[in-house]
Design a protein around this motif. Structure first.
Motif, PDB file in Angstrom:
ATOM      1  N   TYR A  62      33.191  44.521  44.575  1.00  0.00           N
ATOM      2  CA  TYR A  62      33.770  45.761  44.226  1.00  0.00           C
ATOM      3  C   TYR A  62      35.103  45.724  45.132  1.00  0.00           C
ATOM      4  O   TYR A  62      36.015  46.255  44.789  1.00  0.00           O
ATOM      5  N   TYR A  63      34.867  45.807  46.555  1.00  0.00           N
ATOM      6  CA  TYR A  63      35.963  45.757  47.622  1.00  0.00           C
ATOM      7  C   TYR A  63      36.834  44.516  47.336  1.00  0.00           C
ATOM      8  O   TYR A  63      38.183  44.988  47.300  1.00  0.00           O
ATOM      9  N   ARG A  65      37.715  43.483  44.438  1.00  0.00           N
ATOM     10  CA  ARG A  65      38.492  43.739  43.152  1.00  0.00           C
ATOM     11  C   ARG A  65      39.500  44.627  43.370  1.00  0.00           C
ATOM     12  O   ARG A  65      40.439  44.637  43.061  1.00  0.00           O
ATOM     13  N   LYS A  66      39.232  45.861  44.306  1.00  0.00           N
ATOM     14  CA  LYS A  66      40.005  46.823  44.883  1.00  0.00           C
ATOM     15  C   LYS A  66      41.323  46.372  45.613  1.00  0.00           C
ATOM     16  O   LYS A  66      42.310  46.518  45.547  1.00  0.00           O
ATOM     17  N   ARG A  67      40.885  45.139  46.500  1.00  0.00           N
ATOM     18  CA  ARG A  67      41.889  44.494  47.436  1.00  0.00           C
ATOM     19  C   ARG A  67      43.032  43.927  46.247  1.00  0.00           C
ATOM     20  O   ARG A  67      44.145  43.782  46.539  1.00  0.00           O
ATOM     21  N   GLU A  69      43.596  44.654  43.223  1.00  0.00           N
ATOM     22  CA  GLU A  69      44.418  45.473  42.504  1.00  0.00           C
ATOM     23  C   GLU A  69      45.517  45.928  43.475  1.00  0.00           C
ATOM     24  O   GLU A  69      46.489  46.855  42.918  1.00  0.00           O
ATOM     25  N   LYS A  71      45.290  47.496  46.672  1.00  0.00           N
ATOM     26  CA  LYS A  71      45.159  48.456  47.669  1.00  0.00           C
ATOM     27  C   LYS A  71      44.832  47.885  49.053  1.00  0.00           C
ATOM     28  O   LYS A  71      44.247  46.761  49.010  1.00  0.00           O
ATOM     29  N   ALA A  76      40.750  50.509  49.740  1.00  0.00           N
ATOM     30  CA  ALA A  76      39.552  49.677  49.283  1.00  0.00           C
ATOM     31  C   ALA A  76      38.092  50.190  49.988  1.00  0.00           C
ATOM     32  O   ALA A  76      37.198  50.599  48.971  1.00  0.00           O
ATOM     33  N   CYS A  79      37.221  53.727  48.639  1.00  0.00           N
ATOM     34  CA  CYS A  79      36.808  53.492  47.104  1.00  0.00           C
ATOM     35  C   CYS A  79      35.334  52.994  47.344  1.00  0.00           C
ATOM     36  O   CYS A  79      34.478  53.517  46.588  1.00  0.00           O
TER      37      CYS A  79
END
Length: 104
Positions: A62-63, A65-67, A69, A71, A76, A79
């Protein structure tokens, strides 16, 4: 058996506000930390999040994936902490509900 504390958190958003992992409206990159809230809970969520990031877990995915994106690390991480706060809240509610149903 220990008595359950009185439940003040009636919604998961209240729980996230209490542990300072809430998200304000809009896609603002800045997050202004509220001085209110449970600092011990926030500290526990931080340790949980860092542990999740360091090991191959769903939290690390998840982390990442946020990076991907776009972020930054702090955003991240925030989130991930919000997601972990949701998990903690659901666990607390499930435990409360099962303790109310269980025979004494």
């Amino acid at each position: 058996m220990l008595e359950q504390p009185e439940w003040r958190l009636h919604h998961r958003t209240e729980c996230c506000i209490q542990c300072n992992s809430s998200r304000f409206s809009g896609d603002v990159k800045r997050h202004r930390l509220s001085r209110t809230g449970d600092r011990q809970l926030n500290s526990a969520l931080h340790v949980m999040a860092i542990t999740q990031i360091r090991h191959p877990t769903a939290g690390q995915a998840y982390y990442q994936r946020k990076r991907a994106e776009g972020k930054g690390h702090k955003e991240a991480l925030r989130c991930l902490k919000r997601r972990l706060a949701d998990v903690v809240y659901r666990t607390m509610i499930r435990d409360r509900d099962t303790s109310l149903i269980a025979p004494a």
